[in-house]
Each structure stands twice: as structure tokens, then as C-alpha cells.
Design a protein around this motif. Structure first.
Motif, PDB file in Angstrom:
ATOM      1  N   LEU A   6      11.866 -16.859  43.302  1.00 29.42           N
ATOM      2  CA  LEU A   6      12.625 -16.951  42.057  1.00 29.42           C
ATOM      3  C   LEU A   6      13.834 -16.020  42.091  1.00 29.42           C
ATOM      4  CD1 LEU A   6      13.019 -17.866  39.118  1.00 29.42           C
ATOM      5  CD2 LEU A   6      11.423 -16.035  38.428  1.00 29.42           C
ATOM      6  N   GLY A   7      13.626 -14.802  42.598  1.00 29.37           N
ATOM      7  CA  GLY A   7      14.726 -13.842  42.676  1.00 29.37           C
ATOM      8  C   GLY A   7      15.846 -14.311  43.597  1.00 29.37           C
ATOM      9  N   LYS A   8      15.469 -14.927  44.730  1.00 25.67           N
ATOM     10  CA  LYS A   8      16.479 -15.425  45.662  1.00 25.67           C
ATOM     11  C   LYS A   8      17.278 -16.572  45.054  1.00 25.67           C
ATOM     12  CE  LYS A   8      13.849 -14.081  49.782  1.00 25.67           C
ATOM     13  NZ  LYS A   8      13.052 -14.571  50.943  1.00 25.67           N
ATOM     14  N   TYR A   9      16.613 -17.370  44.238  1.00 27.72           N
ATOM     15  CA  TYR A   9      17.318 -18.447  43.539  1.00 27.72           C
ATOM     16  C   TYR A   9      18.237 -17.873  42.459  1.00 27.72           C
ATOM     17  CZ  TYR A   9      18.114 -22.101  40.090  1.00 27.72           C
ATOM     18  OH  TYR A   9      18.704 -22.947  39.190  1.00 27.72           O
ATOM     19  N   PHE A  10      17.735 -16.872  41.737  1.00 19.03           N
ATOM     20  CA  PHE A  10      18.419 -16.363  40.560  1.00 19.03           C
ATOM     21  C   PHE A  10      19.626 -15.490  40.907  1.00 19.03           C
ATOM     22  CE2 PHE A  10      18.696 -13.467  36.841  1.00 19.03           C
ATOM     23  CZ  PHE A  10      18.850 -14.415  35.843  1.00 19.03           C
ATOM     24  N   TYR A  11      19.565 -14.728  41.982  1.00 18.30           N
ATOM     25  CA  TYR A  11      20.589 -13.717  42.267  1.00 18.30           C
ATOM     26  C   TYR A  11      22.003 -14.295  42.419  1.00 18.30           C
ATOM     27  CZ  TYR A  11      23.257 -10.104  44.644  1.00 18.30           C
ATOM     28  OH  TYR A  11      24.243  -9.221  44.992  1.00 18.30           O
ATOM     29  N   PRO A  12      22.247 -15.282  43.297  1.00 21.53           N
ATOM     30  CA  PRO A  12      23.632 -15.763  43.436  1.00 21.53           C
ATOM     31  C   PRO A  12      24.171 -16.387  42.150  1.00 21.53           C
ATOM     32  CG  PRO A  12      22.114 -17.179  44.647  1.00 21.53           C
ATOM     33  CD  PRO A  12      21.341 -15.989  44.220  1.00 21.53           C
ATOM     34  N   ARG A  13      23.299 -17.004  41.386  1.00 18.64           N
ATOM     35  CA  ARG A  13      23.748 -17.611  40.127  1.00 18.64           C
ATOM     36  C   ARG A  13      24.010 -16.540  39.072  1.00 18.64           C
ATOM     37  NH1 ARG A  13      20.713 -20.516  43.211  1.00 18.64           N
ATOM     38  NH2 ARG A  13      21.080 -22.790  43.393  1.00 18.64           N
ATOM     39  N   ALA A  14      23.245 -15.475  39.130  1.00 15.16           N
ATOM     40  CA  ALA A  14      23.481 -14.353  38.222  1.00 15.16           C
ATOM     41  C   ALA A  14      24.828 -13.694  38.532  1.00 15.16           C
ATOM     42  CB  ALA A  14      22.347 -13.333  38.342  1.00 15.16           C
ATOM     43  N   LYS A  15      25.151 -13.553  39.823  1.00 18.58           N
ATOM     44  CA  LYS A  15      26.444 -12.982  40.216  1.00 18.58           C
ATOM     45  C   LYS A  15      27.588 -13.854  39.716  1.00 18.58           C
ATOM     46  CE  LYS A  15      27.481 -10.092  42.704  1.00 18.58           C
ATOM     47  NZ  LYS A  15      27.984  -8.732  42.400  1.00 18.58           N
ATOM     48  N   GLU A  16      27.416 -15.162  39.832  1.00 19.11           N
ATOM     49  CA  GLU A  16      28.452 -16.083  39.370  1.00 19.11           C
ATOM     50  C   GLU A  16      28.631 -15.972  37.858  1.00 19.11           C
ATOM     51  OE1 GLU A  16      29.580 -20.851  39.691  1.00 19.11           O
ATOM     52  OE2 GLU A  16      27.644 -20.116  40.385  1.00 19.11           O
ATOM     53  N   LEU A  17      27.531 -15.862  37.137  1.00 18.28           N
ATOM     54  CA  LEU A  17      27.588 -15.715  35.693  1.00 18.28           C
ATOM     55  C   LEU A  17      28.336 -14.439  35.303  1.00 18.28           C
ATOM     56  CD1 LEU A  17      26.736 -16.475  32.801  1.00 18.28           C
ATOM     57  CD2 LEU A  17      24.588 -15.272  33.217  1.00 18.28           C
ATOM     58  N   LEU A  18      28.053 -13.334  35.971  1.00 20.24           N
ATOM     59  CA  LEU A  18      28.733 -12.078  35.665  1.00 20.24           C
ATOM     60  C   LEU A  18      30.219 -12.162  35.978  1.00 20.24           C
ATOM     61  CD1 LEU A  18      26.144  -9.426  36.924  1.00 20.24           C
ATOM     62  CD2 LEU A  18      26.630 -10.109  34.565  1.00 20.24           C
ATOM     63  N   SER A  19      30.551 -12.871  37.051  1.00 25.59           N
ATOM     64  CA  SER A  19      31.962 -13.037  37.406  1.00 25.59           C
ATOM     65  C   SER A  19      32.708 -13.814  36.326  1.00 25.59           C
ATOM     66  CB  SER A  19      32.076 -13.757  38.752  1.00 25.59           C
ATOM     67  OG  SER A  19      33.434 -14.024  39.071  1.00 25.59           O
ATOM     68  N   HIS A  20      32.088 -14.908  35.850  1.00 25.95           N
ATOM     69  CA  HIS A  20      32.702 -15.704  34.786  1.00 25.95           C
ATOM     70  C   HIS A  20      32.825 -14.889  33.500  1.00 25.95           C
ATOM     71  CE1 HIS A  20      33.020 -19.315  37.037  1.00 25.95           C
ATOM     72  NE2 HIS A  20      31.735 -19.570  37.111  1.00 25.95           N
ATOM     73  N   ALA A  21      31.793 -14.127  33.193  1.00 23.20           N
ATOM     74  CA  ALA A  21      31.814 -13.317  31.974  1.00 23.20           C
ATOM     75  C   ALA A  21      32.905 -12.260  32.047  1.00 23.20           C
ATOM     76  CB  ALA A  21      30.449 -12.667  31.756  1.00 23.20           C
ATOM     77  N   GLY A  22      33.068 -11.657  33.223  1.00 23.19           N
ATOM     78  CA  GLY A  22      34.116 -10.652  33.384  1.00 23.19           C
ATOM     79  C   GLY A  22      35.506 -11.243  33.241  1.00 23.19           C
ATOM     80  N   ARG A  23      35.681 -12.425  33.813  1.00 28.93           N
ATOM     81  CA  ARG A  23      36.984 -13.084  33.712  1.00 28.93           C
ATOM     82  C   ARG A  23      37.265 -13.495  32.262  1.00 28.93           C
ATOM     83  NH1 ARG A  23      36.371 -15.732  37.948  1.00 28.93           N
ATOM     84  NH2 ARG A  23      35.624 -17.723  37.129  1.00 28.93           N
ATOM     85  N   LEU A  24      36.246 -14.006  31.580  1.00 24.81           N
ATOM     86  CA  LEU A  24      36.408 -14.374  30.175  1.00 24.81           C
ATOM     87  C   LEU A  24      36.771 -13.157  29.338  1.00 24.81           C
ATOM     88  CD1 LEU A  24      36.106 -16.323  27.779  1.00 24.81           C
ATOM     89  CD2 LEU A  24      33.658 -15.817  27.783  1.00 24.81           C
ATOM     90  N   ASP A  25      36.102 -12.036  29.585  1.00 18.63           N
ATOM     91  CA  ASP A  25      36.376 -10.811  28.848  1.00 18.63           C
ATOM     92  C   ASP A  25      37.819 -10.358  29.070  1.00 18.63           C
ATOM     93  OD1 ASP A  25      35.261  -8.303  27.390  1.00 18.63           O
ATOM     94  OD2 ASP A  25      36.198  -7.476  29.190  1.00 18.63           O
TER      95      ASP A  25
END
Length: 297
Positions: free
Chosen positions: A60-79
Motif C-alpha cells: 500500500l505504501g509503495k502504491y501511495f507514495y508516488p501519488r502522494a508526491k504528485e498531490l503535494l506538487s499540485h497543491a504547492g503549485r496551486l498555493d
């Protein structure tokens, strides 16, 4: 699940342990552990195999990690972009457009607009003409670039600016005998199967073309329906039939399709800019001017 939990999880993965992550984030290790526990409870499974030293990611962690990084990147850009717009240092402009203009006037308009507004974020949204008014009212877009045949129903809350009025031309396969002619009649054009577009219950565009061909003496046979113009032209290029497009669409287009006038077809299409009425928006005005100049206005 919230961004803090996602951020803490990624920090633990990258630091190698919760203690190291806490040091880099300047928070207590217990805060890291609590947020991770809440995240795992929400997801319904463990992200780390805590029986190993150092900890390793579970499936689950291996699945979640790259998508979590992508989410944080999008959130940072939106901010960053939202703060820039709020401070006046940046701008945002939503543009809805029909796909036919992506071949011709839209790229030129974007280049013109960019010359004076380099820090404005353009959100380009492909959408049929019939859907653009509601997107304008919802605030999803600020400008609509629409294409119509026939009269346009006025709306008191929207402004309509015609920037291009042009004839429809025949799009025929390059290896068809009609492609060697300088022009065709509606009857000659109707010898080829007709490719109808766009395939959408709210758009009368395709039916309007068929009706005009019949009035001009043609007898079109409907062979295929395409969701949008790119697909319709691909079917023409494959030799499956013919269709009609606005003359400007023929520029910079496919090499396996020939575009020729239909001399007895009295049918024109208008490119229209839709904007909200009584709205004072400098960016909307600048883009409308850029599109008008790209259309030769």
C-alpha cells in the motif's frame, strides 16, 4: 485524509525514519506518529512494515507514495499561483474553445496574448459551443471561443462578439478523384459518404450541414459519426468519407485530406467570442483583442 498527513508520510519515507522526519519538519516525533496512524486508519491499511529496521514501505505504501508526491506538487503549485493572483503579481484566465480553432486562430491568439501577459496562467478548456454559456455563468471559464451556423440566440447576461465569418469547405480524401478538382458541387460532394460531427445531443452543427447540402441539391448519405472534428478528419484521411469544415480549419491541417470549396453551398459559420456581460476584466479584453487580430479583424 489531509495534506498534513500526506506531507508527514512523504517526509518519513524520504528521511528514513519518523525521528529524522520530525527533525526536518521541526515538530515532535509524537505528532508524526499520530498523523501517520490517522492516515493509515483512514486508508484502511498500514503504509509501513514496522517489523523491519529500518522501516520499509508495504505494498500500500509503495502504491501511495508516488501519488502522494504528485498531490503535494499540485497543491504547492496551486498555493503559489493562488497567492500570486491574490497579490496582483500573477493572473488567471479560463478559456473555453471548440477544437476546430486549435488548428488555426487559437495558437496565434495565445502567442499574441503572451507577449503582454507572460505571468498570466491560461487554463485552456476544450468544450463545445453549446456548453460554453453555462461554464461562463459557473465561473469555470472567462472567455468562450465558439462556432455557430445560423442565428445566435442572445442572452442578456452574455456578450457575443463575431470575429470570423467564413464559408464551409469540403474535406475529401487526398486520393479521391474529387481532390483533383478546384471546387465541387453539393451533388458531387454527396457521392462520398458523409461524416457527421460533433456527436452530441445538444449540438445541431452536423444536422445543419446535412440540411444545407440537401437544399443545395445534394443527397448526403450519413456513414459515420465522430465525437469531434479531429476524429472526423482522421476518418476522411482514412478514405471513409467526407465532411465539411470552416475554411480557417484547413490551414496547417492534415496532409491526407484535401480542402476544396463547395461552389453551390450557401452555408457559412461564425466564430464568436462569448464573455460575461458588464464584466470589467482587463485580461478578457486583452485576449479578445488578440483573438480578433489573429482572425484578421
Amino acid at each position: 485524509m489531509n495534506l498534513r498527513q500526506v506531507r508527514y508520510f512523504c517526509a518519513v519515507v524520504e528521511a528514513g525514519s519518523a525521528t529524522s522526519a520530525a527533525d526536518s519538519l521541526h515538530v515532535a516525533p509524537t505528532a508524526i506518529s499520530m498523523q501517520l496512524a490517522q492516515l493509515e486508519t483512514h486508508l484502511g491499511g498500514e503504509l509501513f512494515d514496522r517489523s523491519r529496521r529500518p522501516m520499509e514501505l508495504t505494498s500500500l505504501g509503495k502504491y501511495f507514495y508516488p501519488r502522494a508526491k504528485e498531490l503535494l506538487s499540485h497543491a504547492g503549485r496551486l498555493d503559489e499561483e493562488a497567492r500570486g493572483i491574490a497579490s496582483g503579481q500573477r493572473g488567471w484566465l479560463g478559456i473555453g474553445f471548440v477544437r476546430s480553432v486549435s488548428f488555426s486562430v487559437l495558437p496565434a491568439a495565445v502567442r499574441r496574448f503572451r507577449q503582454s501577459c507572460r505571468d498570466v496562467h491560461l487554463d485552456l478548456v476544450e468544450t463545445l459551443s453549446e456548453y460554453q454559456p453555462e461554464r461562463l455563468r459557473q465561473g469555470r471559464i472567462d472567455v468562450g471561443v465558439a462556432r455557430f451556423i445560423g442565428p445566435i440566440e442572445p442572452s442578456p447576461d452574455l456578450d457575443h462578439t463575431v470575429v470570423l465569418d467564413e464559408p464551409l469547405v469540403a474535406a475529401v480524401p487526398l486520393d479521391d478523384p474529387l481532390a483533383r478538382q478546384r471546387s465541387v458541387t453539393a451533388a458531387e460532394f454527396s457521392r462520398l459518404p458523409f461524416i457527421h460531427y460533433p456527436k452530441d445531443p445538444r449540438s445541431p452543427f452536423g444536422q445543419q450541414m446535412l440540411t444545407a447540402l440537401k437544399l443545395a441539391g445534394g443527397d448526403p448519405h450519413l456513414a459515420h459519426e465522430a465525437i469531434e472534428i479531429h476524429t472526423a478528419l482522421a476518418l476522411v484521411g482514412a478514405g471513409l468519407g467526407a465532411t465539411l469544415v470552416g475554411r480557417s480549419t484547413s490551414k496547417n491541417n492534415r496532409r491526407d485530406v484535401r480542402f476544396i470549396p463547395v461552389k453551390d453551398l450557401d452555408l457559412r459559420t461564425r466564430l464568436v467570442i462569448l464573455t460575461r456581460a458588464r464584466e470589467d476584466n482587463r485580461l478578457v479584453t486583452l485576449f479578445r483583442d488578440a483573438l480578433s487580430k489573429s482572425c484578421g479583424r
